[in-house]
Write a protein that holds these residues in place. Sequence first.
Motif, PDB file in Angstrom:
ATOM      1  N   PRO A 221     -35.775  -3.041 -31.661  1.00  0.00           N
ATOM      2  CA  PRO A 221     -34.997  -4.110 -30.148  1.00  0.00           C
ATOM      3  C   PRO A 221     -35.900  -2.837 -29.347  1.00  0.00           C
ATOM      4  N   ILE A 222     -37.165  -2.803 -29.258  1.00  0.00           N
ATOM      5  CA  ILE A 222     -38.227  -1.301 -28.195  1.00  0.00           C
ATOM      6  C   ILE A 222     -38.820  -2.421 -26.957  1.00  0.00           C
ATOM      7  N   ASP A 223     -39.461  -2.233 -26.460  1.00  0.00           N
ATOM      8  CA  ASP A 223     -40.559  -2.616 -25.345  1.00  0.00           C
ATOM      9  C   ASP A 223     -41.932  -3.534 -26.366  1.00  0.00           C
ATOM     10  N   PRO A 224     -42.214  -4.579 -25.987  1.00  0.00           N
ATOM     11  CA  PRO A 224     -43.471  -5.524 -26.869  1.00  0.00           C
ATOM     12  C   PRO A 224     -44.775  -4.468 -26.817  1.00  0.00           C
ATOM     13  N   GLU A 225     -45.121  -4.073 -25.197  1.00  0.00           N
ATOM     14  CA  GLU A 225     -45.766  -3.247 -24.965  1.00  0.00           C
ATOM     15  C   GLU A 225     -46.289  -2.047 -26.013  1.00  0.00           C
ATOM     16  N   LEU A 226     -44.350  -1.165 -26.218  1.00  0.00           N
ATOM     17  CA  LEU A 226     -44.729   0.356 -26.792  1.00  0.00           C
ATOM     18  C   LEU A 226     -44.998  -0.091 -28.275  1.00  0.00           C
ATOM     19  N   ALA A 227     -43.961  -1.188 -28.779  1.00  0.00           N
ATOM     20  CA  ALA A 227     -44.264  -1.797 -30.200  1.00  0.00           C
ATOM     21  C   ALA A 227     -45.481  -1.758 -30.540  1.00  0.00           C
ATOM     22  N   LYS A 228     -46.936  -2.407 -29.543  1.00  0.00           N
ATOM     23  CA  LYS A 228     -47.951  -2.627 -29.868  1.00  0.00           C
ATOM     24  C   LYS A 228     -49.019  -1.904 -29.844  1.00  0.00           C
ATOM     25  N   GLY A 257     -40.353   7.298 -24.490  1.00  0.00           N
ATOM     26  CA  GLY A 257     -41.839   6.252 -24.614  1.00  0.00           C
ATOM     27  C   GLY A 257     -42.969   6.988 -25.491  1.00  0.00           C
TER      28      GLY A 257
END
Length: 305
Positions: A221-228, A257
Amino acid sequence: MRVLLITGGWSTERDVALMGAKAVQTSLEQLGHDVTVLDLKFSMNTLLSEARAHDFAFIHLHGSPGEDGMVQAMLETVGCPYQGAGPAASFLALNKTVSKCVFRENGILTADWELVTEMPKADWTPDFSYPIFVKPNLGGSSLGMSMIHSAEELRPALQKVFDLGEEAIIEPLIKGVEVTCPILGDEALPLILIKPADDAGFFDYENKYQPGVAQEICPAPIDPELAKIIQTATLKAHKALGLTGYSRGDFILTPDGKAYLLEVNTLPGMTPNSLVPQSAAEAGMSFDDLIARLIELGMEHAAQK
């Protein structure tokens, strides 16, 4: 196909290897393969003759031998395909100090470290402040790892590693949560967020292999941009080490982050609680699908060579 399932071995992670091999064997048989299980601890002398008699080798070993590239090198001498990384890449990834040098060289964020090969003088301290982690340079599954908070704890923690017959690597504690990212082929799979459920403070051996001890949340459950960003860094590390087939990158994600790469595993576990099967399931792959894909990738890589 006739598949040689190589497992066991004699590292400190022998029991973990045997545990996961049972699930792999069941899957291989369900896929229709004729499986021979070879425990390397008792059958090292027959490895090459068995490999010649089989179409493919599925390696489920942890530590050395297995993750150090020795078995892969032996299999290549008789032309037996296998899943995962080759000899040189396996060695680079298993050695935490060496792999961190590769990460730094390729601009991948990783924690500072010091390699300790023998017990230092009584007044020696690392260049970074406590708390710190002391762990085996070549080991996995968090065996022999300690988180310590004072200089008084340093020598016992180092001795714990030396008693395993290994050199130690020391790293500062980076506060954050642990996130892991599997690679399958040339694709990053969904991230998993790990929350240790006991007072260990980190993802230790018990958290990894005892059901229900740690919380593993997939997708993380983390920000999609950070996951990318984390997925891109994992794939970059995978390629920088020269890995093929699959791997798993473990990170600490800080509150601001930043994602620090801890290590890359070349033979990720395949127990019922293992992380790669969880992530593959989130991507729509059953355990059998995952095993079949690993064999397919191994055969493709052997054909390319």
